[in-house]
Design a protein around this motif. Structure first.
Motif, mmCIF file in Angstrom:
data_model
loop_
_atom_site.group_PDB
_atom_site.id
_atom_site.type_symbol
_atom_site.label_atom_id
_atom_site.label_comp_id
_atom_site.label_asym_id
_atom_site.label_seq_id
_atom_site.Cartn_x
_atom_site.Cartn_y
_atom_site.Cartn_z
ATOM 1 N N MET A 1 13.338 -29.760 -75.463
ATOM 2 C CA MET A 1 12.084 -29.585 -74.746
ATOM 3 C C MET A 1 11.091 -30.654 -75.198
ATOM 4 O O MET A 1 10.834 -30.819 -76.390
ATOM 5 N N ARG A 2 10.550 -31.411 -74.259
ATOM 6 C CA ARG A 2 9.603 -32.479 -74.564
ATOM 7 C C ARG A 2 8.175 -31.957 -74.424
ATOM 8 O O ARG A 2 7.846 -31.271 -73.459
ATOM 9 N N GLN A 3 7.317 -32.292 -75.386
ATOM 10 C CA GLN A 3 5.950 -31.801 -75.408
ATOM 11 C C GLN A 3 5.065 -32.788 -76.141
ATOM 12 O O GLN A 3 5.553 -33.616 -76.923
ATOM 13 N N LEU A 4 3.778 -32.717 -75.887
ATOM 14 C CA LEU A 4 2.804 -33.505 -76.638
ATOM 15 C C LEU A 4 2.382 -32.671 -77.841
ATOM 16 O O LEU A 4 1.957 -31.527 -77.688
ATOM 17 N N CYS A 5 2.492 -33.243 -79.029
ATOM 18 C CA CYS A 5 2.311 -32.428 -80.244
ATOM 19 C C CYS A 5 1.627 -33.246 -81.327
ATOM 20 O O CYS A 5 1.822 -34.458 -81.443
ATOM 21 N N LYS A 6 0.819 -32.574 -82.127
ATOM 22 C CA LYS A 6 0.215 -33.186 -83.313
ATOM 23 C C LYS A 6 1.229 -33.182 -84.449
ATOM 24 O O LYS A 6 2.044 -32.267 -84.582
ATOM 25 N N GLY A 7 1.178 -34.211 -85.288
ATOM 26 C CA GLY A 7 2.141 -34.328 -86.381
ATOM 27 C C GLY A 7 2.188 -33.114 -87.285
ATOM 28 O O GLY A 7 3.263 -32.635 -87.661
ATOM 29 N N ASN A 8 1.018 -32.590 -87.662
ATOM 30 C CA ASN A 8 0.994 -31.424 -88.546
ATOM 31 C C ASN A 8 1.634 -30.201 -87.904
ATOM 32 O O ASN A 8 2.288 -29.392 -88.579
ATOM 33 N N VAL A 9 1.462 -30.048 -86.600
ATOM 34 C CA VAL A 9 2.063 -28.917 -85.898
ATOM 35 C C VAL A 9 3.576 -29.103 -85.787
ATOM 36 O O VAL A 9 4.351 -28.142 -85.883
ATOM 37 N N ALA A 10 4.007 -30.361 -85.618
ATOM 38 C CA ALA A 10 5.442 -30.644 -85.539
ATOM 39 C C ALA A 10 6.168 -30.233 -86.817
ATOM 40 O O ALA A 10 7.342 -29.862 -86.781
ATOM 41 N N ILE A 11 5.458 -30.291 -87.932
ATOM 42 C CA ILE A 11 6.042 -29.835 -89.204
ATOM 43 C C ILE A 11 6.515 -28.388 -89.079
ATOM 44 O O ILE A 11 7.643 -28.037 -89.451
ATOM 45 N N ILE A 12 5.658 -27.529 -88.558
ATOM 46 C CA ILE A 12 5.987 -26.109 -88.453
ATOM 47 C C ILE A 12 7.074 -25.876 -87.406
ATOM 48 O O ILE A 12 7.972 -25.041 -87.596
ATOM 49 N N LYS A 13 7.039 -26.604 -86.312
ATOM 50 C CA LYS A 13 8.083 -26.432 -85.301
ATOM 51 C C LYS A 13 9.440 -26.848 -85.849
ATOM 52 O O LYS A 13 10.457 -26.200 -85.583
ATOM 53 N N GLY A 14 9.461 -27.910 -86.636
ATOM 54 C CA GLY A 14 10.701 -28.285 -87.296
ATOM 55 C C GLY A 14 11.143 -27.237 -88.298
ATOM 56 O O GLY A 14 12.332 -26.909 -88.402
ATOM 57 N N ALA A 15 10.182 -26.690 -89.038
ATOM 58 C CA ALA A 15 10.513 -25.662 -90.028
ATOM 59 C C ALA A 15 11.125 -24.430 -89.374
ATOM 60 O O ALA A 15 12.091 -23.851 -89.888
ATOM 61 N N LEU A 16 10.577 -24.017 -88.229
ATOM 62 C CA LEU A 16 11.130 -22.860 -87.521
ATOM 63 C C LEU A 16 12.551 -23.133 -87.074
ATOM 64 O O LEU A 16 13.432 -22.265 -87.185
ATOM 65 N N LEU A 17 12.808 -24.338 -86.563
ATOM 66 C CA LEU A 17 14.170 -24.692 -86.155
ATOM 67 C C LEU A 17 15.122 -24.706 -87.349
ATOM 68 O O LEU A 17 16.325 -24.486 -87.190
ATOM 69 N N ALA A 18 14.577 -24.967 -88.531
ATOM 70 C CA ALA A 18 15.404 -24.995 -89.740
ATOM 71 C C ALA A 18 15.615 -23.612 -90.343
ATOM 72 O O ALA A 18 16.320 -23.475 -91.339
ATOM 73 N N GLY A 19 14.997 -22.593 -89.760
ATOM 74 C CA GLY A 19 15.168 -21.240 -90.286
ATOM 75 C C GLY A 19 14.158 -20.830 -91.318
ATOM 76 O O GLY A 19 14.359 -19.832 -92.027
#
Length: 350
Positions: free
Chosen positions: A1-19
């Motif tokens: 899914m492609r989205q416009l995102c702030k770097g700090n928020v991308a941290i949490i989205k990556g963390a959620l994908l990592a479990g």
């Protein structure tokens, strides 16, 4: 899914994908959006978010969750990371995996809230007391903020060690397109964790060894683990290095400006290439030596007075002349500034 995102928020989205299912932290500029996003998203997947009363409290909460085998993280900036150093040493000594994000700002002391890269020594060289290492990754884009956070969780579990995502305020605050793909999380078994079951009831997670020989044996085991990481976990990127006569080196936001400077310098007929360390520890020393072997001079640029510079010079061992150009206080070198410095290096070589 492609989205416009702030770097700090991308941290949490990556963390959620990592479990990741637990976040304990305290807000601080320029990292506060990480806590804000964690408060919003982590409870939605059944996880735990707690705004601790201080950074010292948050890192000790991380210790507790990691002891239970949970994928857990925290985030802060320089002054907050200073308060976490003892807890990070405890985590490393107890071999507890976790992810710690440092969105660097100007220092020392309170400094200011503008971006810098002056926490390199604190994160890459350990910072706290005792013989230990942090695994350190340095993203240079919003996409990498997510991807390297996922990698950080995997490396933390693989080596049972704190992993640090070390970024600067520019990358944390910028907004860019982010592509996310769902991934099936298969967390490794953690038989050492304290989970309240009959099998784990006798487990004890601690970093204290009262006998000198026991502590020495433990530290030898840690060092063997770090050596394995050095041999297999270096990461880097090269750009236009095949025919380069000058090699420029930088990470984070500086690497992006350097890349544009490389393009501009090449348009002026200067053969220059970029070497970007992605893993700051383990530092890609062998790969740097190989890339530098084809060049005449090296230019390092950082948002500091020269911290990664020391690792570059150690890797090259005096075999190549290494120049440095840094900006501090929240100032970032422009493409023109860096192109001028590249031209100066070419003039010296001539």
């Amino acid at each position: 899914m492609r989205q416009l995102c702030k770097g700090n928020v991308a941290i949490i989205k990556g963390a959620l994908l990592a479990g990741c299912r637990a976040y304990y932290g305290y807000p601080i500029t320029p990292a506060s959006e990480i806590a804000e996003a964690a408060a919003l998203y982590i409870p939605q997947v059944g996880g735990t978010f707690v705004q601790a009363e201080s950074e010292t409290a948050s890192i000790n909460m991380v210790y507790g969750a990691a002891s239970a085998g949970i994928r857990v993280m925290t985030a802060s900036s320089g002054p907050g990371l200073s308060l976490m150093q003892e807890g990070m040493s405890y985590l490393a000594g107890a071999e507890l995996p976790c992810v710690i994000v440092d969105v660097m700002r100007g220092g020392p002391g309170l400094g200011n809230i503008a971006p810098e890269q002056s926490d390199y020594f604190a994160m890459v060289k350990g910072g706290g007391h005792g013989n230990y290492r942090n695994l350190v990754l340095a993203p240079a884009s919003v996409q990498e903020m997510a991807e390297l956070t996922v990698l950080a969780f995997d490396l933390a579990d693989k080596y049972r060690n704190p992993a640090v995502v070390l970024t600067d305020g520019f990358v944390g605050q910028m907004m860019e397109p982010l592509d996310l793909e769902y991934r099936e999380v298969v967390a490794p078994p953690k038989p050492w964790a304290v989970q309240g079951t009959a099998e784990t009831r006798k487990n004890m997670v601690s970093s204290i060894f009262l006998e000198t020989d026991d502590l020495e044996q433990h530290q030898r085991q840690l060092e063997a683990k770090y050596q394995r990481a050095q041999n297999s976990e270096t990461r880097w990127e090269e750009y236009c290095t095949e025919d380069a006569e000058v090699l420029v080196i930088g990470y984070g936001i500086v690497s992006r400006v350097l890349r544009s400077a490389v393009d501009q310098a090449r348009n002026r007929g200067i053969k220059v290439g970029l070497f970007r360390p992605i893993s700051l520890w383990p530092f890609p020393a062998k790969e740097l030596v190989r890339a530098a072997g084809r060049t005449e001079r090296i230019l390092v640029s950082e948002l500091s007075n020269g911290q990664m510079l020391e690792d570059v010079r150690l890797a090259l061992d005096g075999k190549k002349p290494v120049a440095f150009y840094g900006r501090v206080g929240g100032n970032v070198p422009t493409v023109e500034e860096l192109t001028e410095k590249i031209e100066e290096q070419m003039a010296v070589s001539a």
